[in-house]
Structure formats: structure tokens, C-alpha cells
Design an enzyme around this catalytic site. Structure first.
Site, mmCIF file in Angstrom:
data_model
loop_
_atom_site.group_PDB
_atom_site.id
_atom_site.type_symbol
_atom_site.label_atom_id
_atom_site.label_comp_id
_atom_site.label_asym_id
_atom_site.label_seq_id
_atom_site.Cartn_x
_atom_site.Cartn_y
_atom_site.Cartn_z
ATOM 1 N N GLU A 1 5.562 53.840 57.904
ATOM 2 C CA GLU A 1 5.131 55.037 57.175
ATOM 3 C C GLU A 1 5.680 55.007 55.742
ATOM 4 O OE1 GLU A 1 6.423 58.612 59.039
ATOM 5 O OE2 GLU A 1 5.144 59.911 57.833
HETATM 6 N N1 LIG Z 1 0.104 73.953 50.271
HETATM 7 C C1 LIG Z 1 1.230 73.670 50.914
HETATM 8 N N2 LIG Z 1 2.383 74.278 50.572
HETATM 9 C C2 LIG Z 1 3.516 73.990 51.215
HETATM 10 N N3 LIG Z 1 3.634 73.109 52.191
HETATM 11 C C3 LIG Z 1 2.516 72.465 52.579
HETATM 12 C C4 LIG Z 1 1.263 72.703 51.969
HETATM 13 N N4 LIG Z 1 0.342 71.915 52.562
HETATM 14 C C5 LIG Z 1 0.995 71.207 53.501
HETATM 15 N N5 LIG Z 1 2.305 71.550 53.530
HETATM 16 C C6 LIG Z 1 3.377 71.022 54.370
HETATM 17 O O1 LIG Z 1 3.513 69.632 54.129
HETATM 18 C C7 LIG Z 1 4.051 69.026 55.305
HETATM 19 C C8 LIG Z 1 3.137 67.899 55.709
HETATM 20 O O2 LIG Z 1 3.729 67.208 56.724
HETATM 21 P P1 LIG Z 1 2.906 66.317 57.763
HETATM 22 O O3 LIG Z 1 2.304 65.194 57.012
HETATM 23 O O4 LIG Z 1 2.008 67.166 58.572
HETATM 24 O O5 LIG Z 1 4.068 65.854 58.710
HETATM 25 P P2 LIG Z 1 4.752 64.430 58.963
HETATM 26 O O6 LIG Z 1 4.464 63.578 57.770
HETATM 27 O O7 LIG Z 1 6.216 64.716 59.106
HETATM 28 O O8 LIG Z 1 4.145 63.921 60.231
HETATM 29 C C9 LIG Z 1 4.154 70.123 56.354
HETATM 30 O O9 LIG Z 1 5.445 70.657 56.333
HETATM 31 C C10 LIG Z 1 3.160 71.160 55.850
HETATM 32 O O10 LIG Z 1 3.489 72.463 56.273
HETATM 33 CA CA LIG Z 2 2.856 62.993 56.391
#
Ligand SMILES: Nc1ncnc2c1ncn2[C@@H]1O[C@H](COP(=O)(O)OP(=O)(O)O)[C@@H](O)[C@H]1O
Ligand SMILES: [Ca+2]
Length: 494
Positions: A169
Site C-alpha cells: 500500500e
Molecule cells: N471530505 C473528507 N473530509 C475528511 N475526511 C475524509 C473525507 N473524505 C474521506 N475522509 C476520510 O479519509 C479516510 C480514508 O480512509 P480509507 O482509505 O477509507 O481507509 P484505509 O486507507 O485506512 O483503508 C477516512 O478516515 C475517511 O473518513
Molecule cells: Ca486508503
């Protein structure tokens, strides 16, 4: 009679032959150099099954340049799958497959039908599924199975759904930003990559003395376009911003209290949390207090400094068996060069107007955040009526977490903080691991430098000019001799 037919002299025939050869050469060079005249594209699809949600990316590249440099870009806006990440479908795996339908249909609409069968389709899952796999391996297998069945039913060339390791990743995020920035083809200095998710966070960079000998698990070796890279990368599971928040909440609820005054939330903000819900993650499960009530009420107090202290408590700085560590006993070589920070780094810092690190120094960022965190919740809601409440309520925590992670965790200083560029998109493509993942799996980044064009540009221009001049002379010559022959024939007939 004999004189009446225009007799061509050997020199005329010779000149015409030269002319024809020049014309053929001209056309051949033009065709070789410029084929094809109409641009056709090939496509690839990657689904990023993150902890908080799944997103579908479509990439495209010129059809004749499968194996060439820096030509893959994102084809359209990301399709965001409605609902939570696939790891939330543990008790309803079919639902995970079905949730992808709307975005898959959008991809079918977007990609020309004639290209669909050859379009590779991948799904990569990250930290949310890593946690589910730790918690309940058979549930994560069922989710993968349901997702595979769903994806396999479309016309695309389905190439598998799998769990990425943290190392992958981080490393593919690094490949993406350096590829989009055009830094890989000529072996320029690369930039490091900082990715903040909901469940994990990654740091990846090339450091001159890092060869993996001290910590082989952090080494990813690449040979790209004829250059070797020893990439340092580490993924901190449970240190994405959602799981980090849970860690701070766990820290504050160790004695099973029913009220928590949390400095990372705004004054006049209040939220009821269920203990069972908060501790339902491997990141904190083992710390669940024994005799806790069902719920606790979180009341915000909006204090940046206290929030920073609280966040520091989730990092362990005491043990390090290496020459140097970031935190939790994890090896990290000396920070080196510039960095690109994307995903939640971007969402949060952009919202807080702290993304331009060349203008907003680390000190300024802290001051602004201090003021922001001190804003009472009702006032903030008034200022941002359209922002999702969950995000809005957490920006104070997230911003403070980001600055603490960077400075205390990774050891960025006021000086090196300036070297961080906060990135949303680069050349129209989202920064993230998906592009690097696809480039790798489709072998679109060759290990060796690609072949040069058939003819180098200066030679191409010279050939075109010389043949053009030769052709011109030949044509003039033909016209001239032809008119002279005509003229003498006319005279003779007369
Ligand atoms: N507009 C936004 N404002 C704040 N946080 C956001 C926004 N869009 C996405 N996120 C956050 O960004 C993060 C994306 O993580 P994600 O890719 O789903 O998880 P991981 O990479 O750990 O598997 C999450 O915490 C999500 O809530
Ligand atoms: Ca991610």
C-alpha cells in the site's frame, strides 16, 4: 513521326526515379513517426476498498503505448461507492458485492464496449479488511468471495480481489506520485509519499543509506526504467485517523467512566458512544474496561494543546532496538527530500486551509488549529452548514493528529515540514496507491529504459527537410523538361 512522341532522356528518368524514392521515404518517415493519426485508448479499472468506503478508478492510456513512459492518467471522476467500506459487510457479505453495482455500471457506460473485454479489473483492500481478517478470518474470506463473484459477472477482464500488505500500500502510493510527477523515467530525485487513511497510515521514501539491512521488512526494491530504488516504507495499522481517534477515546475511558471531556472536540459538542461499539476493533479491543456502563457521553472542550498531549499518549517512544525509530519501536531512516501527502492529509489540511505548506509554516498551522479547535461547535455548524457532520466534528482532532504524527511520530521539523506538498490531484489523477498498483500488475512500468523513437527528432527533421528540397527540385526539373519537350514538338509540327 518518330520525333512527335516526346522521348525522355536517361537523365530525366533518373531524376524521376530519385523523386519517387524521395517521396516514398518522406511518406514512410511521416507514417512511422506519427502513427496512428487518431488517438485510441485502452482502459484499466481499480477498486480501492478502503476502511471507510470503496472508490472506483478508471485509468486510460494511448492504445499503441502499452509499454511507454508516463502516459497513464485517470479517465474520469472517481466513482464513490455508496455506503461503508466492504469490511463493514462481515454479517452480510452479499451486500458488499451488491454495493459495487452502481459504480460498475458507470464504468460500463464510460468505457467503449469494444474495449471492455480487454479492460483489466482489480480490487485491492486495505486496512479495514486487514483488521477484519485479524478479528474474524472466515468473515473476511466470505466478503472477498462475495466481492469476487460480483466483479466476475461483468464484461471486464477480472484479475482478482486481494488484501494489500501495508508495504505494498505504501510502496504503490510512492510509485503513483513519482510516476505522475514524471520522476521515474529519467531517474530524477524521487519524492516520498505520505498516505493517511481511516485505519492505517503509510510513510514511504528513498533514503541514501537505507538498504534494508537493519530492517528488511521495510524494504521494497524496484527497478523502473533502468534505475534501481531501495524504498523504505512502513504502514502503521491502527494509526489511520479513525482508529487513532478510537485509541484516544480508549485512553480516556480506561476506568469505565460515563462522561469524557475530550479536548479534541469543540466546546458545546456532545456525542453518546456505546462502549461495545468503541471497543469493537482489534486496535483497542484488549483494553476494554471490565465494568463499564453501556454508554459514555463525550463532551468537547476544544483545546489544541491538551488534544496534542492526548494524541501523544497513543505513540510509544520508549523502546527502539534499531539505530533510529519513528514510534512504537519501528525503524525509520533519516527523512530525505520532499514529500507528497495525500488522501486524508489532503481532505483535512485542505478543509482547514493549511494545505499550502510553503505559505503556512508549521508554527502558523499550530496557531490556526489552536484557534479552530477553540471555536464552539454551534458556531462552526453555522459557518459550514453543508459539511458532513461527522467530518466537521472531527477536523480539530484530525488536524491535530496530522501535525502530531508528522512531528512527534515521523520527526518532521519546522524546516522539513516545508518540504511536504499536500496533494489532491496530480495532472488530473488522484494521488493514492491504485494507479501504482495497476501499473505494476499490468507491467506498464518496464524495468529497463524504453526504446527510443525509431528516429531521433533532429534526424527526423533533417530527413524531412532534405527530402522536401530534393522533391521540390525534381518537380521543377520535370515541369521544366516537360514544357521544353512540348515546346520543341510544337515547333517541329509547325
Ligand atoms: N471530505 C473528507 N473530509 C475528511 N475526511 C475524509 C473525507 N473524505 C474521506 N475522509 C476520510 O479519509 C479516510 C480514508 O480512509 P480509507 O482509505 O477509507 O481507509 P484505509 O486507507 O485506512 O483503508 C477516512 O478516515 C475517511 O473518513
Ligand atoms: Ca486508503
Amino acid at each position: 513521326m518518330k520525333e512527335a512522341s516526346p522521348g525522355y532522356r536517361p537523365v530525366t528518368i533518373f531524376v524521376v526515379v530519385i523523386g519517387v524514392i524521395a517521396l516514398v521515404a518522406l511518406v514512410t518517415v511521416a507514417v512511422v513517426q506519427n502513427k496512428p493519426l487518431t488517438q485510441k485508448y485502452k482502459y484499466g479499472i481499480v477498486l480501492d476498498a478502503g476502511s471507510s468506503h470503496t472508490a472506483l478508478y478508471i485509468y486510460k492510456w494511448p492504445a499503441e503505448k502499452d509499454n511507454n513512459t508516463g502516459r497513464v492518467t485517470q479517465a474520469n471522476e472517481t466513482c464513490k461507492v455508496k455506503g461503508p467500506g466492504i469490511s463493514s459487510y462481515a454479517s452480510n457479505p452479499q451486500g458488499a458485492g451488491e454495493s459495487l453495482r452502481a459504480c460498475m455500471l458507470e464504468a460500463k457506460k464510460f468505457i467503449p464496449a469494444s474495449r471492455q473485454e480487454e479492460t483489466p479489473l482489480y480490487l485491492g483492500a486495505t486496512a479495514g479488511m486487514r483488521l477484519l481478517n485479524m478479528e474474524n478470518a472466515s468473515a473476511s474470506d466470505s466478503v472477498f468471495k462475495a466481492v469476487e463473484e460480483a466483479l466476475d459477472s461483468y464484461t471486464f477482464s477480472y484479475r482478482g480481489a486481494r488484501l494489500l500488505t501495508g508495504l505494498e500500500e505504501g510502496a504503490f502510493g510512492w510509485v503513483t506520485v513519482n510516476y505522475l510527477d514524471g520522476r521515474l523515467t529519467q531517474g530524477q530525485k524521487t519524492i516520498g509519499a505520505l498516505d493517511l487513511g481511516g485505519a492505517s497510515t503509510q510513510i514511504s521514501f528513498v533514503s541514501p543509506n537505507f538498504d534494508g539491512s537493519e530492517s528488511p521488512n521495510n524494504l521494497m526494491m524496484f527497478r523502473l526504467y533502468g534505475n534501481d530504488y531501495n524504498l523504505y516504507s512502513h504502514s502503521f495499522l491502527c494509526y489511520g485517523k479513525d482508529q487513532a481517534l478510537r485509541q484516544t477515546l480508549a485512553h480516556q475511558t480506561q476506568s469505565g467512566q460515563s462522561i469524557v471531556n475530550d479536548p479534541c472536540f469543540h466546546s458545546k459538542y456532545s456525542k453518546v458512544w456505546e462502549y461495545s461499539n468503541l471497543y469493537d476493533t482489534p486496535c483497542v479491543a484488549d483494553r476494554k474496561p471490565d465494568n463499564s456502563p453501556t454508554n459514555f457521553t463525550l463532551n468537547g472542550s476544544g483545546n489544541f494543546q491538551q488534544c496534542q498531549q492526548l494524541i501523544k499518549s497513543i505513540f510509544n517512544f520508549t523502546q527502539c532496538k534499531y539505530s533510529r525509530c519513528s514510534f512504537n519501536g519501528v525503524f525509520q531512516p533519516e527523512l530525505q527530500g520532499s514529500f507528497g501527502a495525500f488522501s486524508a492529509y489532503y481532505y483535512v489540511l485542505d478543509f482547514l486551509n493549511l494545505a499550502d505548506t510553503s505559505r503556512v509554516s508549521l508554527e502558523k498551522a499550530k496557531d490556526k488549529l489552536k484557534e479552530y479547535c477553540a471555536t464552539p461547535w454551534p458556531e462552526l455548524q453555522k459557518q459550514h452548514p453543508k459539511t458532513k457532520e461527522k467530518y466537521l466534528s472531527e477536523y480539530c482532532f484530525s488536524g491535530t493528529y496530522i501535525l502530531t504524527l508528522l512531528t512527534e511520530g515521523y520527526n518532521f521539523t519546522a524546516d522539513t515540514y516545508k518540504e511536504i506538498t499536500v496533494i489532491g490531484k496530480m495532472q488530473g489523477s488522484d494521488a493514492g496507491w491504485t494507479l501504482g498498483y495497476m501499473l505494476n500488475l499490468t507491467n506498464m512500468i518496464p524495468a529497463e529504459a524504453p526504446d527510443r523513437p525509431p528516429i531521433a527528432y533532429p534526424s527526423y527533421v533533417s530527413i524531412m527537410v532534405i527530402t522536401g528540397i530534393v522533391l521540390g527540385i525534381v518537380l521543377l526539373f520535370i515541369v521544366y523538361t516537360h514544357s521544353r519537350t512540348q515546346c520543341s514538338n510544337t515547333q517541329k509540327i509547325v
